[in-house]
Scaffold this motif. Structure first.
Motif, PDB file in Angstrom:
ATOM      1  N   GLU A 250     -10.205  92.562 -82.025  1.00 12.69           N
ATOM      2  CA  GLU A 250      -9.183  92.939 -81.036  1.00 12.69           C
ATOM      3  C   GLU A 250      -7.814  93.075 -81.708  1.00 12.69           C
ATOM      4  N   VAL A 253      -7.846  96.469 -83.502  1.00  9.96           N
ATOM      5  CA  VAL A 253      -7.715  97.574 -82.548  1.00  9.96           C
ATOM      6  C   VAL A 253      -6.269  97.692 -82.073  1.00  9.96           C
ATOM      7  N   PHE A 285     -14.779 100.181 -79.534  1.00 13.49           N
ATOM      8  CA  PHE A 285     -13.733 101.077 -80.028  1.00 13.49           C
ATOM      9  C   PHE A 285     -14.283 101.952 -81.153  1.00 13.49           C
ATOM     10  N   GLU A 288     -16.865 104.519 -79.741  1.00 17.80           N
ATOM     11  CA  GLU A 288     -16.194 105.630 -79.051  1.00 17.80           C
ATOM     12  C   GLU A 288     -15.471 106.538 -80.044  1.00 17.80           C
ATOM     13  N   TYR A 289     -14.860 105.941 -81.061  1.00 20.03           N
ATOM     14  CA  TYR A 289     -14.158 106.723 -82.088  1.00 20.03           C
ATOM     15  C   TYR A 289     -15.125 107.641 -82.819  1.00 20.03           C
TER      16      TYR A 289
END
Length: 309
Positions: A250, A253, A285, A288-289
């Motif tokens: 986290e 990100v 993340f 999805e990236y």
């Protein structure tokens, strides 16, 4: 039976020897949770089980799955076995479908329906799968504060602030001062936005002042700052979080996001992204990236200049 024994001990007014261990775990201070758990001499079998559950879950949070898999035996209590199942799920992607079938089978047979730890571990697996409906199917059978807090997290992820509000209210009526209740309120405030960002910030700050500023609390503060457009303040607390755990996903990100907002050189965000891909390839993340990257490459290929023969 173990869960009932724990409740009876607390109702009898006995000292909660696991208070600090539990608090450390919920606040993301995992090494402190493990250290304190190892010091405790449990006054009962029920306390011993809850101690082991918290300690092994802290090892999982540190990605030390092998410790749990090596130490938890077939003869271990059902609650501890449930934690082992989560460790196996996370360590062995090839076994995940089989493990989820085993979880479903246990619930269908009713064997573990009264085991709150099992319900939360099962929900954690489905949360990892982004299958929120299945996660809630387990969590709706839990009447613990942790079960409620996890439901709040899921409702926020589903953008169902209305359901999160009801859950937080129920938690406040049950135990307004509990760490989990305060955390759930902060998550809810973040989801509501507006003036509530500052309210969420104060909750994270107060908890950090009372205990220690863990990456979980610092990322909570950073999220508040980001939503308020205070990018330099966000960067400050994120660097502090990075110094405590250089691999926290986290934190990485949020640093990618704040680097973009502050107009840092492209290599700064790229560095954090490379670290995230390397250490946390399954993070949502990253997933999805990579999808967006593949879609971009596909679109770009359609507009590639034709090669003359």
């Amino acid at each position: 039976v173990v869960q009932k024994e724990i409740s009876n001990c607390k109702m009898a007014g006995e000292v909660d020897v696991l208070f600090e261990v539990r608090n450390a775990f919920f606040l993301g201070n995992y090494q402190h949770c493990i250290t304190e758990a190892q010091k405790i001499k449990p006054p009962s079998a029920a306390v011993a089980v809850e101690r082991d559950v918290l300690m092994y879950r802290a090892y999982i949070a540190q990605h030390k799955y092998a410790v749990v898999l090596d130490e938890v035996k077939p003869s271990s209590p059902a609650e501890v076995q449930a934690v082992r199942l989560l460790a196996e799920y996370l360590q062995k992607p090839s076994r995940r479908e089989a493990i989820l079938r085993e979880v479903e089978s246990k619930l269908t047979s009713g064997v573990d329906a009264s085991n709150d730890t099992f319900l939360i571990m099962a929900a954690s697996m489905y949360y990892h799968e982004q299958n929120f409906d299945a996660a809630l199917r387990y969590l709706n059978q839990s009447d613990s504060l942790e079960g409620a807090a996890t439901r709040v997290q899921i409702y926020v992820a589903m953008h169902r602030v209305d359901l999160a509000k009801k859950e937080v209210k129920a938690m406040q009526e049950k135990d307004d001062d509990a760490t989990l209740t305060q955390l759930a309120l902060a998550w809810f405030n973040l989801a509501v936005g507006g003036d509530k960002y500052q309210d969420a910030y104060y909750i994270f700050q107060e908890m950090a002042d009372k205990t220690t500023p863990t990456p979980l609390l610092l990322n909570g503060q950073a999220a508040c700052y980001l939503h308020q457009g205070k990018f330099e303040d966000a960067e400050g607390v994120l660097h502090e979080a990075l110094s405590k755990d250089s691999n926290n996903p986290e934190t990485l990100v949020n640093l990618i996001v704040v680097s973009q907002h502050l107009g840092k050189p492209p290599e700064v965000a790229s560095r954090y992204l490379s670290q995230l891909k390397d250490a946390h390839s399954e993070h949502i993340f990253v997933q999805e990236y990579l999808k967006k990257e593949a879609q971009f490459d596909q679109l770009a290929a359609q507009y590639s200049p034709a090669v003359a023969s």
